[in-house]
Design an enzyme around this catalytic site. Structure first.
Site, PDB file in Angstrom:
ATOM      1  N   GLY A 107       0.805  -1.219   0.000  1.00 25.12           N
ATOM      2  CA  GLY A 107       0.000   0.000   0.000  1.00 25.12           C
ATOM      3  C   GLY A 107       0.840   1.272   0.000  1.00 25.12           C
ATOM      4  O   GLY A 107       0.400   2.311  -0.508  1.00 25.12           O
ATOM      5  N   GLU A 110       1.769   1.806  -3.500  1.00 23.77           N
ATOM      6  CA  GLU A 110       0.552   2.206  -4.226  1.00 23.77           C
ATOM      7  C   GLU A 110       0.241   3.680  -3.990  1.00 23.77           C
ATOM      8  O   GLU A 110      -0.169   4.390  -4.905  1.00 23.77           O
ATOM      9  CB  GLU A 110      -0.624   1.321  -3.789  1.00 23.77           C
ATOM     10  CG  GLU A 110      -0.472  -0.118  -4.279  1.00 23.77           C
ATOM     11  CD  GLU A 110      -1.553  -1.040  -3.748  1.00 23.77           C
ATOM     12  OE1 GLU A 110      -1.604  -1.250  -2.517  1.00 23.77           O
ATOM     13  OE2 GLU A 110      -2.351  -1.539  -4.553  1.00 23.77           O
ATOM     14  N   GLU A 130       2.346  -8.431  -1.671  1.00 21.52           N
ATOM     15  CA  GLU A 130       1.060  -8.994  -1.238  1.00 21.52           C
ATOM     16  C   GLU A 130       0.970 -10.498  -1.462  1.00 21.52           C
ATOM     17  O   GLU A 130       0.416 -11.235  -0.644  1.00 21.52           O
ATOM     18  CB  GLU A 130      -0.093  -8.293  -1.992  1.00 21.52           C
ATOM     19  CG  GLU A 130      -0.422  -6.897  -1.495  1.00 21.52           C
ATOM     20  CD  GLU A 130       0.448  -5.795  -2.091  1.00 21.52           C
ATOM     21  OE1 GLU A 130       1.507  -6.096  -2.683  1.00 21.52           O
ATOM     22  OE2 GLU A 130       0.068  -4.621  -1.946  1.00 21.52           O
TER      23      GLU A 130
HETATM   24  N1  DAK Z   1       1.990  -3.897   9.029  1.00 18.53           N
HETATM   25  C1  DAK Z   1       2.036  -3.836  10.371  1.00 18.53           C
HETATM   26  N2  DAK Z   1       3.185  -3.698  11.070  1.00 18.53           N
HETATM   27  C2  DAK Z   1       4.328  -3.626  10.372  1.00 18.53           C
HETATM   28  C3  DAK Z   1       4.350  -3.688   8.959  1.00 18.53           C
HETATM   29  C4  DAK Z   1       3.098  -3.830   8.273  1.00 18.53           C
HETATM   30  N3  DAK Z   1       2.995  -3.817   6.946  1.00 18.53           N
HETATM   31  N4  DAK Z   1       5.621  -3.609   8.544  1.00 18.53           N
HETATM   32  C5  DAK Z   1       6.373  -3.487   9.663  1.00 18.53           C
HETATM   33  N5  DAK Z   1       5.600  -3.499  10.758  1.00 18.53           N
HETATM   34  C6  DAK Z   1       6.022  -3.389  12.150  1.00 18.53           C
HETATM   35  C7  DAK Z   1       6.612  -4.690  12.651  1.00 18.53           C
HETATM   36  O1  DAK Z   1       5.602  -5.573  13.060  1.00 18.53           O
HETATM   37  C8  DAK Z   1       7.480  -4.186  13.787  1.00 18.53           C
HETATM   38  O2  DAK Z   1       6.640  -3.925  14.907  1.00 18.53           O
HETATM   39  P1  DAK Z   1       7.014  -4.491  16.387  1.00 18.53           P
HETATM   40  O3  DAK Z   1       7.182  -5.947  16.219  1.00 18.53           O
HETATM   41  O4  DAK Z   1       8.279  -3.761  16.717  1.00 18.53           O
HETATM   42  O5  DAK Z   1       5.840  -4.072  17.229  1.00 18.53           O
HETATM   43  C9  DAK Z   1       7.984  -2.854  13.293  1.00 18.53           C
HETATM   44  O6  DAK Z   1       7.084  -2.446  12.258  1.00 18.53           O
HETATM   45  C10 DAK Z   1       9.390  -2.903  12.698  1.00 18.53           C
HETATM   46  O7  DAK Z   1       9.382  -3.906  11.704  1.00 18.53           O
HETATM   47  P2  DAK Z   1      10.499  -5.077  11.644  1.00 18.53           P
HETATM   48  O8  DAK Z   1      11.010  -5.387  13.002  1.00 18.53           O
HETATM   49  O9  DAK Z   1       9.933  -6.175  10.829  1.00 18.53           O
HETATM   50  O10 DAK Z   1      11.662  -4.320  10.839  1.00 18.53           O
HETATM   51  P3  DAK Z   1      12.772  -5.000   9.932  1.00 18.53           P
HETATM   52  O11 DAK Z   1      13.728  -3.892   9.612  1.00 18.53           O
HETATM   53  O12 DAK Z   1      13.316  -6.250  10.533  1.00 18.53           O
HETATM   54  O13 DAK Z   1      12.029  -5.427   8.575  1.00 18.53           O
HETATM   55  C11 DAK Z   1      10.503  -5.053   6.706  1.00 18.53           C
HETATM   56  C12 DAK Z   1      11.498  -4.414   7.744  1.00 18.53           C
HETATM   57  C13 DAK Z   1       9.853  -3.921   5.937  1.00 18.53           C
HETATM   58  C14 DAK Z   1      11.319  -5.936   5.725  1.00 18.53           C
HETATM   59  C15 DAK Z   1       9.471  -5.934   7.470  1.00 18.53           C
HETATM   60  O14 DAK Z   1       8.924  -5.144   8.534  1.00 18.53           O
HETATM   61  C16 DAK Z   1       8.361  -6.395   6.582  1.00 18.53           C
HETATM   62  O15 DAK Z   1       8.501  -7.353   5.803  1.00 18.53           O
HETATM   63  N6  DAK Z   1       7.173  -5.750   6.747  1.00 18.53           N
HETATM   64  C17 DAK Z   1       5.979  -6.171   6.032  1.00 18.53           C
HETATM   65  C18 DAK Z   1       6.015  -5.728   4.593  1.00 18.53           C
HETATM   66  C19 DAK Z   1       4.735  -6.139   3.919  1.00 18.53           C
HETATM   67  O16 DAK Z   1       4.514  -7.316   3.630  1.00 18.53           O
HETATM   68  N7  DAK Z   1       3.830  -5.155   3.817  1.00 18.53           N
HETATM   69  C20 DAK Z   1       2.444  -5.422   3.465  1.00 18.53           C
HETATM   70  C21 DAK Z   1       2.308  -5.425   1.965  1.00 18.53           C
HETATM   71  S1  DAK Z   1       0.711  -5.972   1.559  1.00 18.53           S
HETATM   72  C22 DAK Z   1      -6.630  -4.838   0.986  1.00 18.53           C
HETATM   73  C23 DAK Z   1      -6.104  -3.658   1.448  1.00 18.53           C
HETATM   74  C24 DAK Z   1      -4.754  -3.414   1.326  1.00 18.53           C
HETATM   75  C25 DAK Z   1      -3.922  -4.360   0.760  1.00 18.53           C
HETATM   76  C26 DAK Z   1      -4.442  -5.527   0.259  1.00 18.53           C
HETATM   77  C27 DAK Z   1      -5.806  -5.784   0.356  1.00 18.53           C
HETATM   78  N8  DAK Z   1      -8.005  -5.136   1.179  1.00 18.53           N
HETATM   79  C28 DAK Z   1      -8.796  -4.223   2.002  1.00 18.53           C
HETATM   80  C29 DAK Z   1      -8.622  -6.277   0.611  1.00 18.53           C
HETATM   81  C30 DAK Z   1      -2.502  -4.092   0.759  1.00 18.53           C
HETATM   82  C31 DAK Z   1      -1.674  -4.961   1.267  1.00 18.53           C
HETATM   83  C32 DAK Z   1      -0.258  -4.623   1.471  1.00 18.53           C
HETATM   84  O17 DAK Z   1       0.185  -3.496   1.565  1.00 18.53           O
END
Ligand code: DAK
Length: 260
Positions: A107, A110, A130
């Protein structure tokens, strides 16, 4: 506030301010972005700069924890909220730039793709991960990415969830340019201001028509696109700013545009 709006000279500055969660987008933040756009439309700002607070991320995507355990209606409403808000951003009266430093995922990317322009700092990492969560993008990513980088590259990124760096993103046309990110480098806001300073001095009518001609032409035939250009270029010609611009050239002076 997890979304902050400030004004500085001709610039509106929108900051995602949830650095502890890498500025992950909660639905309430998308609502706040929509409210900020209302405020910007009523202001005299001539360009919008979108950044994320903290050193690590522009935005790590939708808040994954908030996305869990929702029913279908809530999901559909969430998608509509994101799509509607980001579409408003992409057609805002003034041009916008997202300055991507650190992570710009899901997002977050996006949101950036709905801006008129994107600048990346050297260490930036971008992707639509995603698929790794069993999802697909919901805030316009599948549509805007293909328009920016072409079908093959968009399909590759969306289906693999792969992360790309700033150099690759620039080569692909996902970002307009990459800037250095050393300790002495300017802040994302300063980077945004420097980039947008090229755009703020013109008639808003001309810059809006120019962007609209390109945007509308992207989703139609060349023949229809040329019609759109003919109409918008005629409209631009009829503005008093066009009269002023051409007169100023003939009189060897700086034009004074009035956005009319
Ligand atoms: N959501 C919630 N918390 C998040 C987050 C996320 N997307 N990304 C990071 N955080 C939080 C972590 O949980 C952590 O919190 P604590 O554990 O300290 O409480 C904190 O931020 C620091 O993150 P990390 O400890 O993981 O930090 P690192 O440097 O080790 O890693 C990282 C950074 C960016 C590689 C990792 O945090 C990561 O992989 N994050 C997730 C990335 C991701 O998959 N993002 C989501 C993409 S999907 C829809 C609506 C929207 C969407 C789809 C459908 N509908 C309504 C149907 C969209 C979806 C997406 O955006």
């Amino acid at each position: 506030m997890a979304v902050e709006l400030e004004f500085s000279g001709p610039y509106a500055l929108l900051t995602l301010n949830r650095p502890d969660a890498l500025n992950a987008l909660r639905f309430s933040m998308i609502d706040d972005i929509a409210k900020a756009l209302d405020c910007i439309e009523r202001s005299t700002a001539r360009a919008l700069i979108v950044t994320g607070a903290g050193d690590k991320a522009f935005c790590a995507g939708a808040d994954i924890k908030e996305l869990m355990d929702r029913d279908l209606t809530a999901h559909r409403n969430g998608v509509w909220l994101g799509q509607r808000t980001f579409s408003r951003l992409s057609t805002l009266r003034i041009p916008s730039v997202a300055v991507l430093h650190g992570y710009a995922f899901g997002g977050g990317l996006e949101l950036a793709m709905a801006c008129t322009f994107r600048i990346a700092t050297e260490g930036a990492r971008m992707g639509l991960p995603e698929v790794k969560l069993g999802l697909i993008p919901g805030y316009g990513g599948t549509q805007r990415l293909s328009r920016l980088v072409g079908e093959a590259r968009a399909t590759e990124l969306v289906m693999s969830g792969r992360t790309i760096n700033a150099a690759e993103a620039e080569r692909w046309g996902l970002v307009n340019r990459t800037v250095g990110s050393s300790e002495t480098a300017p802040s994302p806001i300063e980077i945004g201001k420097a980039f947008m300073s090229e755009f703020v001095g013109f008639s808003l009518c001309a810059s809006l028509f120019a962007r609209e001609a390109v945007q509308r032409g992207m989703s139609t035939t060349i023949a229809e696109g040329l019609n759109i250009e003919a109409d918008l270029s005629t409209l631009a010609y009829c503005t008093s700013d066009a009269t002023e611009g051409m007169s100023a050239f003939a009189e060897k002076r700086k034009p004074e545009f009035k956005d009319a």
